[in-house]
Each structure stands twice: as C-alpha cells, then as structure tokens.
Write an enzyme that holds these catalytic residues in place. Structure first.
Site, PDB file in Angstrom:
ATOM      1  N   TYR A 156      18.467   7.211  11.130  1.00 36.64           N
ATOM      2  CA  TYR A 156      17.758   6.578  10.004  1.00 36.64           C
ATOM      3  C   TYR A 156      18.715   5.757   9.149  1.00 36.64           C
ATOM      4  CZ  TYR A 156      15.063   6.260   5.626  1.00 36.64           C
ATOM      5  OH  TYR A 156      14.429   5.804   4.497  1.00 36.64           O
ATOM      6  N   LEU A 181      12.056   9.917  -2.820  1.00 30.67           N
ATOM      7  CA  LEU A 181      11.035   9.483  -3.768  1.00 30.67           C
ATOM      8  C   LEU A 181      10.162  10.647  -4.221  1.00 30.67           C
ATOM      9  CD1 LEU A 181       9.878   6.168  -2.052  1.00 30.67           C
ATOM     10  CD2 LEU A 181      11.339   6.391  -4.064  1.00 30.67           C
ATOM     11  N   ARG A 188      -1.770  -4.720   6.436  1.00 23.14           N
ATOM     12  CA  ARG A 188      -2.365  -4.371   7.733  1.00 23.14           C
ATOM     13  C   ARG A 188      -3.877  -4.203   7.621  1.00 23.14           C
ATOM     14  NH1 ARG A 188       0.734  -2.748  11.918  1.00 23.14           N
ATOM     15  NH2 ARG A 188       2.918  -2.231  11.555  1.00 23.14           N
ATOM     16  N   ARG A 189      -4.313  -3.690   6.471  1.00 19.01           N
ATOM     17  CA  ARG A 189      -5.736  -3.410   6.264  1.00 19.01           C
ATOM     18  C   ARG A 189      -6.104  -3.827   4.842  1.00 19.01           C
ATOM     19  NH1 ARG A 189      -2.855   1.213   6.690  1.00 19.01           N
ATOM     20  NH2 ARG A 189      -3.356   1.317   8.900  1.00 19.01           N
ATOM     21  N   SER A 229       0.811  -1.224   0.000  1.00 18.17           N
ATOM     22  CA  SER A 229       0.000   0.000   0.000  1.00 18.17           C
ATOM     23  C   SER A 229       0.841   1.270   0.000  1.00 18.17           C
ATOM     24  CB  SER A 229      -0.938   0.016   1.216  1.00 18.17           C
ATOM     25  OG  SER A 229      -0.189  -0.022   2.418  1.00 18.17           O
ATOM     26  N   GLY A 230       2.168   1.121   0.063  1.00 22.79           N
ATOM     27  CA  GLY A 230       3.055   2.275   0.076  1.00 22.79           C
ATOM     28  C   GLY A 230       3.335   2.822  -1.316  1.00 22.79           C
ATOM     29  N   LYS A 272      19.147   1.531   8.662  1.00 22.55           N
ATOM     30  CA  LYS A 272      19.138   0.928   7.331  1.00 22.55           C
ATOM     31  C   LYS A 272      20.418   0.140   7.087  1.00 22.55           C
ATOM     32  CE  LYS A 272      15.213   2.623   5.716  1.00 22.55           C
ATOM     33  NZ  LYS A 272      14.067   1.764   5.329  1.00 22.55           N
ATOM     34  N   LEU A 296       8.274  -2.504   3.227  1.00 22.59           N
ATOM     35  CA  LEU A 296       7.889  -1.951   4.522  1.00 22.59           C
ATOM     36  C   LEU A 296       8.816  -0.807   4.922  1.00 22.59           C
ATOM     37  CD1 LEU A 296       7.231  -5.265   6.494  1.00 22.59           C
ATOM     38  CD2 LEU A 296       5.510  -3.691   5.573  1.00 22.59           C
ATOM     39  N   GLY A 297       8.243   0.207   5.537  1.00 25.32           N
ATOM     40  CA  GLY A 297       9.052   1.319   6.007  1.00 25.32           C
ATOM     41  C   GLY A 297       8.175   2.447   6.522  1.00 25.32           C
TER      42      GLY A 297
END
Length: 208
Positions: A128, A156, A35-36, A10-11, A132, A76-77
C-alpha cells in the site's frame, strides 16, 4: 472566481471537500466526475455551482475537456480488501490518479492536489505504502504540471457508506485516545477527521 474539478466526491474526504468548495466564495463552479449519480440533496448549493457528471473511469481521456479548470482535486482511492487484488488496487490508487494528473497537465490546470498517505515510500516493503510512494514520484516528477501537491493523512475518523473497515475504525479510535501523547515525530500519525484533510487540500491550491 476559480473553477474546480473533483474526482472521488462520494468518498469520506471527497464529501467534505465538495461541501467546502460549494461554500467557498472563491469558486464559481465545481464539477464532479463520478461512477454513479451523486445524491445532490445532501449538499448545500444555493449558488448552483455543482455540476455532477457520471463517467467511465476506464476511459478517462473521453472526458478530458472537464479538466479545463483552475484546480483539480483527486480523492480517488480504495483498499486491498475492497479492490480484491493488488492489480485492481493499483489500477485505482495509481493508474486512475496518475491519468488524472496527466489530463490536468494537458488541459493546463493551475493546480492538482491528491490524497496520498502518511509513510508513503516507493521503496517500502508494504505494498500500500509503496504504491502511494510510486505515485508521488510519478506525479511530482511530471514535467509541465504547473502546481502539484499531495496530502498525507493518517487514519481517517468517520463512517464510510457501505464499506465496513472494522480494523481501520478500531485503529482510528485507538489513535484518537493516544492523541495527547502523539507529539513530535509521532504527530503525523494521528488519526484525522476528513474535513481536516479536505481543508488542507484546498490550502495547497494556488489562488494568486
């Protein structure tokens, strides 16, 4: 044909990746752990490859059977701001991804590709980038994980649903304007489109 599993569909990158996989004739099935519920009407899926599954990410071992696929893609992130604390950020960006790699190994997936970040370094002073980098080290040193690879995108370009990142959006706009002069060592810091990242992820998977 290959089978794929996507985490984080969903990202920003995940949405592009999912559609590319559904369009790719090399894949016969694409499972998404979410998740949903996924808004499946937003995707073209004429061959009915898509299998969305809502799970509890705090209990990933309960869904390890879904990792019995050829290729696992992990998108994921989160961000420190959205997570609310360094501990919560690390839980998503390190723990969830690391466990996914372990499950891919346990189920003998042929390839595991995830999203890292340009500048990732386990010794970085930047939290961060340090997380990573630590994740890269943990996964790439994992024994018996047949094929693991990370993509390292810069900022992005694109709008995230329900997640305003003003600074990141401004940075992406600035880097886009500077793209013509960002050559040589600076090239890796260029702002990139999510589809570019998604295509690179697919190119890193073993198809032989």
């Amino acid at each position: 044909m290959k089978s794929a599993l996507v985490l984080g569909a969903s990202g920003l990158v995940g949405r592009q990746l999912l559609q590319l996989l559904l369009d790719d004739p090399r894949y016969g099935s694409v499972t998404c752990l979410l998740r949903r519920p996924l808004a499946t009407q937003h995707y073209r899926d004429p061959h009915r490859k898509l299998q969305p599954v809502v799970i509890n990410f705090d209990d990933p071992e309960a869904y390890q059977g879904y990792f019995t696929v050829d290729h696992v893609y992990c998108c994921l992130g989160t961000t420190l701001k959205r997570a609310g604390s360094k501990q919560a950020f690390r839980k998503v960006d390190f723990e969830y991804v690391h466990v996914a790699a372990q499950l891919a190994r346990a189920q003998r997936a042929k390839g595991f590709v995830w999203i890292s970040a340009v500048g990732a370094n386990a010794k970085s002073k930047h939290f961060y980038l340090r997380v990573k980098g630590e994740l890269e080290n943990a996964i790439l040193r994992m024994p018996q994980l047949e094929h693991a690879a990370a993509v390292r995108p810069g900022v992005l370009i694109g709008e995230r649903e329900g997640d305003e990142r003003m600074l990141e959006r401004m940075t992406a706009n600035t880097l886009t304007l500077l793209k013509p002069i960002m050559v040589g060592p600076l090239k890796k810091y260029r702002a990139v489109y999510p589809e570019q990242v998604a295509r690179e992820m697919i190119s890193l998977q073993p198809f032989s």
